[in-house]
Enzyme design. Structure first.
Site, mmCIF file in Angstrom:
data_model
loop_
_atom_site.group_PDB
_atom_site.id
_atom_site.type_symbol
_atom_site.label_atom_id
_atom_site.label_comp_id
_atom_site.label_asym_id
_atom_site.label_seq_id
_atom_site.Cartn_x
_atom_site.Cartn_y
_atom_site.Cartn_z
ATOM 1 N N ASP A 1 3.491 -21.342 -114.899
ATOM 2 C CA ASP A 1 4.281 -21.803 -116.037
ATOM 3 C C ASP A 1 5.727 -22.047 -115.624
ATOM 4 O OD1 ASP A 1 2.118 -21.619 -117.810
ATOM 5 O OD2 ASP A 1 2.522 -19.518 -118.241
ATOM 6 N N GLY B 1 -4.986 -21.269 -115.981
ATOM 7 C CA GLY B 1 -6.237 -20.916 -115.316
ATOM 8 C C GLY B 1 -7.334 -20.497 -116.267
ATOM 9 N N GLY C 1 -5.192 -17.699 -112.443
ATOM 10 C CA GLY C 1 -5.262 -16.244 -112.451
ATOM 11 C C GLY C 1 -6.648 -15.646 -112.494
ATOM 12 N N LYS D 1 4.330 -18.064 -121.123
ATOM 13 C CA LYS D 1 4.376 -19.459 -121.550
ATOM 14 C C LYS D 1 5.639 -19.735 -122.360
ATOM 15 C CE LYS D 1 -0.513 -20.630 -121.455
ATOM 16 N NZ LYS D 1 -0.798 -19.591 -120.457
ATOM 17 N N LYS E 1 1.057 -28.509 -117.706
ATOM 18 C CA LYS E 1 0.638 -27.262 -117.045
ATOM 19 C C LYS E 1 -0.701 -26.833 -117.622
ATOM 20 C CE LYS E 1 0.305 -23.072 -115.310
ATOM 21 N NZ LYS E 1 -0.348 -22.266 -116.312
#
Length: 269
Positions: free
Chosen positions: A161, A10, A42, A219, A7
């Site tokens: 996430d 941003g 984001g 996260k 992952k």
């Protein structure tokens, strides 16, 4: 060969070096892992909303997704960011394919909560793992935008996430949460220290005491959720650190490794 779900947040995407994407490709080519990338976006979403004079409203730390906001979210995630990552992997010599959770019913969604405070914010209800297997078997690295849909075709904005956590659990894969920080940082003896390992119980205490705040909470929650659903392991690490991704894939210590209490006890004994 096991999958590895990566992952990319941003906040770090624009600062990931070319070497990071070369490492992704190395894992793919060497056969040591089958990388699957999920991304966020984001900051770019906020920038475009501001330019379009569409207000950003947050509820319990999550972006309220009105129809106007969802249009922007889809443009940024499915378009700008997704294709930028595909381009960087291609430039590194790889074969990448960009898609959203809607494509091929990859991610089936449901509302994140009842009622309407968050609008079109969803959670992953099911993962089409057959599609992921097919793409990887054809030699592609999937790059996935966390936009999903329900059975009626309604689109949802899913936290990146959490989407990555759902994929990791469904693929029985480790989850690597790539950020712009070296891991979970806490204060110890008056100094800021990176936790090398952490258990769910410890992380819940750190969240409750507000030693962990902001975007790191999402996260941590994603890592915990992936473990609860069966993911092999989870780590939060700095993707800008040379070789960090390869180190994690090879079982070396990097960032903050999050593990169940039973595993922690076995490592300590």
């Amino acid at each position: 060969m096991a999958f590895l779900v990566i992952k990319c947040g941003g906040s770090v995407l624009d600062r990931l070096p070319g070497a990071f994407f070369e490492d992704v490709l190395a894992l793919h080519k060497e056969g040591s892992a089958r990388p699957v990338i999920v991304h966020g976006g984001g900051p770019k979403i906020t920038d475009l909303l501001n330019k379009l004079q569409i207000p950003s409203v947050f509820h319990d730390g999550m972006r309220v997704t009105t129809p106007a906001v969802l249009d922007v979210v889809e443009m940024v995630l499915n378009g700008t960011i997704n294709k930028a990552i595909v381009s960087r992997l291609t430039a590194a010599g790889g074969r990448a394919i960009g898609l959203s959770g809607i494509d091929g019913c990859l991610l089936s969604a449901e509302p994140f909560q009842s009622g309407e405070p968050l609008g079109a914010v969803g959670r992953v209800a099911a993962v089409n793992t057959d599609l992921v297997h097919s793409l990887v078997d054809l030699g592609y690295i999937p790059v996935i935008s966390p936009i999903a849909a329900d059975g009626s075709g309604r689109h949802f904005n899913v936290n990146g996430d959490m989407a990555a956590a759902a994929l990791a659990a469904a693929l029985d894969a480790p989850l690597c949460l790539v950020s712009d920080v070296p891991g979970i940082i806490v204060e110890k003896n008056g100094r800021q220290t990176v936790l090398e390992t952490a258990t769910p119980a410890l992380l819940e205490r750190l969240i409750a005491s507000q030693a962990i705040t902001g975007g790191m909470v999402a996260k941590v929650r994603a890592a915990l959720e992936s473990l609860d659903c069966g993911a092999r392991a989870a780590v939060i690490m700095d993707g800008r650190r040379p070789g960090a991704l390869l180190d994690f894939a090879n079982g070396l210590s990097v960032g903050t490794r999050i593990q169940r209490e039973v595993e922690a006890e076995s490592h300590a004994s």
